[in-house]
Design a protein around this motif. Structure first.
Motif, PDB file in Angstrom:
ATOM      1  N   PHE A 135       4.088  -9.023 -26.349  1.00 17.31           N
ATOM      2  CA  PHE A 135       2.746  -9.077 -25.771  1.00 17.31           C
ATOM      3  C   PHE A 135       2.738  -9.943 -24.516  1.00 17.31           C
ATOM      4  N   HIS A 136       3.415 -11.082 -24.588  1.00 21.71           N
ATOM      5  CA  HIS A 136       3.490 -11.961 -23.423  1.00 21.71           C
ATOM      6  C   HIS A 136       4.164 -11.257 -22.255  1.00 21.71           C
ATOM      7  N   ARG A 137       5.268 -10.516 -22.546  1.00 19.27           N
ATOM      8  CA  ARG A 137       5.950  -9.792 -21.486  1.00 19.27           C
ATOM      9  C   ARG A 137       5.060  -8.684 -20.912  1.00 19.27           C
ATOM     10  N   SER A 138       4.268  -8.036 -21.761  1.00 21.62           N
ATOM     11  CA  SER A 138       3.371  -6.993 -21.277  1.00 21.62           C
ATOM     12  C   SER A 138       2.337  -7.557 -20.305  1.00 21.62           C
ATOM     13  N   MET A 139       1.752  -8.684 -20.669  1.00 19.61           N
ATOM     14  CA  MET A 139       0.769  -9.319 -19.795  1.00 19.61           C
ATOM     15  C   MET A 139       1.429  -9.815 -18.509  1.00 19.61           C
ATOM     16  N   ASP A 140       2.606 -10.402 -18.654  1.00 15.07           N
ATOM     17  CA  ASP A 140       3.355 -10.884 -17.505  1.00 15.07           C
ATOM     18  C   ASP A 140       3.638  -9.733 -16.535  1.00 15.07           C
ATOM     19  N   THR A 141       4.076  -8.611 -17.094  1.00 14.76           N
ATOM     20  CA  THR A 141       4.465  -7.488 -16.267  1.00 14.76           C
ATOM     21  C   THR A 141       3.267  -6.723 -15.725  1.00 14.76           C
ATOM     22  N   LEU A 142       2.117  -6.841 -16.378  1.00 14.23           N
ATOM     23  CA  LEU A 142       0.900  -6.260 -15.811  1.00 14.23           C
ATOM     24  C   LEU A 142       0.621  -6.885 -14.446  1.00 14.23           C
ATOM     25  N   GLY A 143       0.942  -8.174 -14.329  1.00 13.79           N
ATOM     26  CA  GLY A 143       0.823  -8.833 -13.030  1.00 13.79           C
ATOM     27  C   GLY A 143       1.777  -8.241 -12.007  1.00 13.79           C
ATOM     28  N   ALA A 144       2.932  -7.762 -12.511  1.00 13.91           N
ATOM     29  CA  ALA A 144       3.904  -7.130 -11.622  1.00 13.91           C
ATOM     30  C   ALA A 144       3.471  -5.730 -11.214  1.00 13.91           C
ATOM     31  N   VAL A 145       2.432  -5.209 -11.844  1.00 16.45           N
ATOM     32  CA  VAL A 145       1.820  -3.948 -11.415  1.00 16.45           C
ATOM     33  C   VAL A 145       0.726  -4.228 -10.387  1.00 16.45           C
ATOM     34  N   LEU A 146      -0.126  -5.190 -10.715  1.00 16.41           N
ATOM     35  CA  LEU A 146      -1.256  -5.501  -9.842  1.00 16.41           C
ATOM     36  C   LEU A 146      -0.811  -6.143  -8.530  1.00 16.41           C
ATOM     37  N   GLY A 147       0.208  -7.012  -8.595  1.00 20.67           N
ATOM     38  CA  GLY A 147       0.683  -7.691  -7.390  1.00 20.67           C
ATOM     39  C   GLY A 147       1.199  -6.735  -6.326  1.00 20.67           C
ATOM     40  N   PRO A 148       2.191  -5.885  -6.647  1.00 14.26           N
ATOM     41  CA  PRO A 148       2.667  -4.918  -5.648  1.00 14.26           C
ATOM     42  C   PRO A 148       1.589  -3.931  -5.206  1.00 14.26           C
ATOM     43  N   ALA A 149       0.646  -3.582  -6.122  1.00 10.10           N
ATOM     44  CA  ALA A 149      -0.444  -2.680  -5.735  1.00 10.10           C
ATOM     45  C   ALA A 149      -1.294  -3.321  -4.632  1.00 10.10           C
ATOM     46  N   PHE A 150      -1.546  -4.620  -4.783  1.00 10.40           N
ATOM     47  CA  PHE A 150      -2.300  -5.330  -3.746  1.00 10.40           C
ATOM     48  C   PHE A 150      -1.487  -5.382  -2.453  1.00 10.40           C
ATOM     49  N   ALA A 151      -0.165  -5.605  -2.588  1.00 10.00           N
ATOM     50  CA  ALA A 151       0.698  -5.635  -1.406  1.00 10.00           C
ATOM     51  C   ALA A 151       0.681  -4.291  -0.686  1.00 10.00           C
ATOM     52  N   LEU A 152       0.722  -3.224  -1.467  1.00  8.60           N
ATOM     53  CA  LEU A 152       0.698  -1.878  -0.889  1.00  8.60           C
ATOM     54  C   LEU A 152      -0.606  -1.639  -0.140  1.00  8.60           C
ATOM     55  N   LEU A 153      -1.714  -2.078  -0.720  1.00  7.52           N
ATOM     56  CA  LEU A 153      -3.027  -1.914  -0.091  1.00  7.52           C
ATOM     57  C   LEU A 153      -3.114  -2.717   1.203  1.00  7.52           C
ATOM     58  N   LEU A 154      -2.620  -3.948   1.165  1.00  7.95           N
ATOM     59  CA  LEU A 154      -2.668  -4.800   2.352  1.00  7.95           C
ATOM     60  C   LEU A 154      -1.819  -4.222   3.483  1.00  7.95           C
ATOM     61  N   LEU A 155      -0.611  -3.758   3.132  1.00  8.63           N
ATOM     62  CA  LEU A 155       0.278  -3.217   4.164  1.00  8.63           C
ATOM     63  C   LEU A 155      -0.228  -1.885   4.707  1.00  8.63           C
ATOM     64  N   TYR A 156      -1.027  -1.177   3.903  1.00  8.94           N
ATOM     65  CA  TYR A 156      -1.594   0.090   4.384  1.00  8.94           C
ATOM     66  C   TYR A 156      -2.594  -0.175   5.515  1.00  8.94           C
ATOM     67  N   PHE A 157      -3.430  -1.195   5.346  1.00  7.45           N
ATOM     68  CA  PHE A 157      -4.428  -1.514   6.360  1.00  7.45           C
ATOM     69  C   PHE A 157      -3.882  -2.436   7.452  1.00  7.45           C
ATOM     70  N   TYR A 158      -2.900  -3.274   7.084  1.00  4.53           N
ATOM     71  CA  TYR A 158      -2.328  -4.225   8.048  1.00  4.53           C
ATOM     72  C   TYR A 158      -0.805  -4.164   7.974  1.00  4.53           C
ATOM     73  N   PRO A 159      -0.207  -3.144   8.549  1.00  2.40           N
ATOM     74  CA  PRO A 159       1.259  -2.987   8.480  1.00  2.40           C
ATOM     75  C   PRO A 159       1.991  -4.199   9.051  1.00  2.40           C
ATOM     76  N   GLY A 160       3.015  -4.628   8.335  1.00  7.39           N
ATOM     77  CA  GLY A 160       3.847  -5.735   8.806  1.00  7.39           C
ATOM     78  C   GLY A 160       3.258  -7.115   8.598  1.00  7.39           C
TER      79      GLY A 160
END
Length: 393
Positions: A135-160
């Protein structure tokens, strides 16, 4: 689900927000480092040195946590250091400063790991350890889903905008610090207080530890010697011609599979056996790294990262549950800290060695060598390491 106590929830939420901060940077880290002049070899050395720092500190602070019977001070300090390291990466781009910032981040991980995992173990029984860690790993890794998703969104609007991303990563790290203030230690009696251990006192635990622990850890460490940083998987995708968006998207997909699978596989491991699930995970690892030696499309790499997510879910939390079930409860932080300490040193060798093989002979050779070593570990675990019994008192 009474085994998901208040403490388990707090620790899991802390890991969630911390991983949002860390993982929004991880998939762009190799791209960022190459943009500021780092070669593949230097990236391997950087990741290896960072893991070695975490390794040496994990063993010592795990031992110190067991000796003081305190968990929360190490957890709070560890997460605080990791939080402040994020904006440090954006301040200067000089190699020595980057090395220092990564060292601070990994030192924080080293300080908190043994104490955090021991606290999770204390909140579970021998029959629920895998599901609590899962369960702890699932919650930990959920952050690894949300974090890159935010990075992808940021780089889409502000490349580089890599440096902006490093600055923004401090915010979830700050929230993790606040959450850690709600953790509580149990009262410590005068009889339980012991002298402060020496820096390398945890190394003596290896001689005192149960044989089941040593046999298991030997196999895990040999595997670590071939299990280099995931940065190389991302570089392989970039080498195959995938865009930044496709690379980050595939990494998000991997973490989503990991997050969704870790808890169910933890429950399954408690029911049918930790060893069966763990070995199955290593077999998946062999398949993934052998597949990485073959060039393919986005769909090919998507399938490999699907299997890679299942591998991670079947091994990372379960390995710690296995260790805690073959060691004494009073030595949990020391046992996990000692293992993760040696593991991080081996990871330094693995990342540096993989970077060297890649540099000298190419990516295909690097991935095939890794797959062969991992297969040897599978055979070793099947033949020489018994399945864990109930946790000793």
């Amino acid at each position: 689900m009474k085994y998901l106590t208040r403490t388990v929830w707090i620790l899991s939420c802390i890991s969630l927000v911390t991983d949002i901060a860390s993982e929004m940077l991880y998939p762009v880290m190799p791209i960022y480092l190459q943009n500021i002049g780092f070669s593949v070899l230097l990236i391997g050395i950087l990741e290896g040195m960072a893991e070695a720092t975490a390794g040496l500190s994990k063993g010592y602070f795990g031992k110190l946590s067991d000796h003081t019977h305190r968990r929360t001070p190490f957890i709070r300090l560890g997460y605080a250091l990791s939080a402040v390291s994020k904006p440090m990466m954006a301040i200067f781009v000089y190699p020595l400063w980057i090395f220092f910032a990564r060292t601070v981040d990994r030192l924080g991980k080293g300080i908190r790991t043994g104490a955090r995992d021991a606290l999770l173990s204390d909140e579970s029984t021998a029959d629920t350890k895998a599901r609590v860690f899962g369960f702890h790993r699932s919650m930990d890794t959920l952050g690894a889903v949300l974090g890159p998703a935010f990075a992808l969104l940021l780089l889409y609007f502000y490349p580089g905008s890599y440096r902006t991303m490093f600055l923004l990563a401090f915010l979830p790290g700050l929230f993790a610090i606040v959450l850690s203030l709600f953790l509580k230690d149990r009262a410590v009696t005068q009889e339980e207080k012991t002298a402060k251990p020496r820096v390398f006192a945890f190394l003596h635990y290896w001689k005192e530890s149960p044989s089941a622990y040593r046999h298991l850890v030997v196999g895990l460490l040999v595997f670590t010697l071939c299990n280099s940083s995931d940065v190389f998987l991302l570089l392989r995708m970039k080498q195959a011609g995938l865009s930044d968006t496709a690379t980050i998207g595939t990494y998000i997909f991997y973490n989503l599979i990991y997050a969704l699978s870790a808890f169910p596989l933890g429950i399954l491991a408690d029911r049918i056996g930790l060893k069966k699930i763990f070995v199955t995970g290593l077999i998946l690892f062999v398949m993934v790294y052998a597949g990485m030696g073959i060039s393919g499309s986005w769909y090919w790499y998507g399938c490999l990262f699907f299997l890679y997510g299942l591998y991670a879910a079947a091994t990372e939390g379960i390995a710690k549950a296995w260790i805690s079930n073959v060691t004494k409860k009073t030595d949990t932080a020391t046992a996990i800290g000692t293992f993760t300490g040696f593991q991080s040193i081996c990871a330094m060798v693995a990342s540096s060695f993989t970077g060297w093989i890649w540099f000298q002979f190419g990516a295909v050779a690097a991935f095939f060598v890794t797959a062969c070593i991992a297969l040897i570990v599978v055979i070793y675990l099947l033949i020489w390491v018994p399945a864990p019994e109930k946790s000793p008192l």
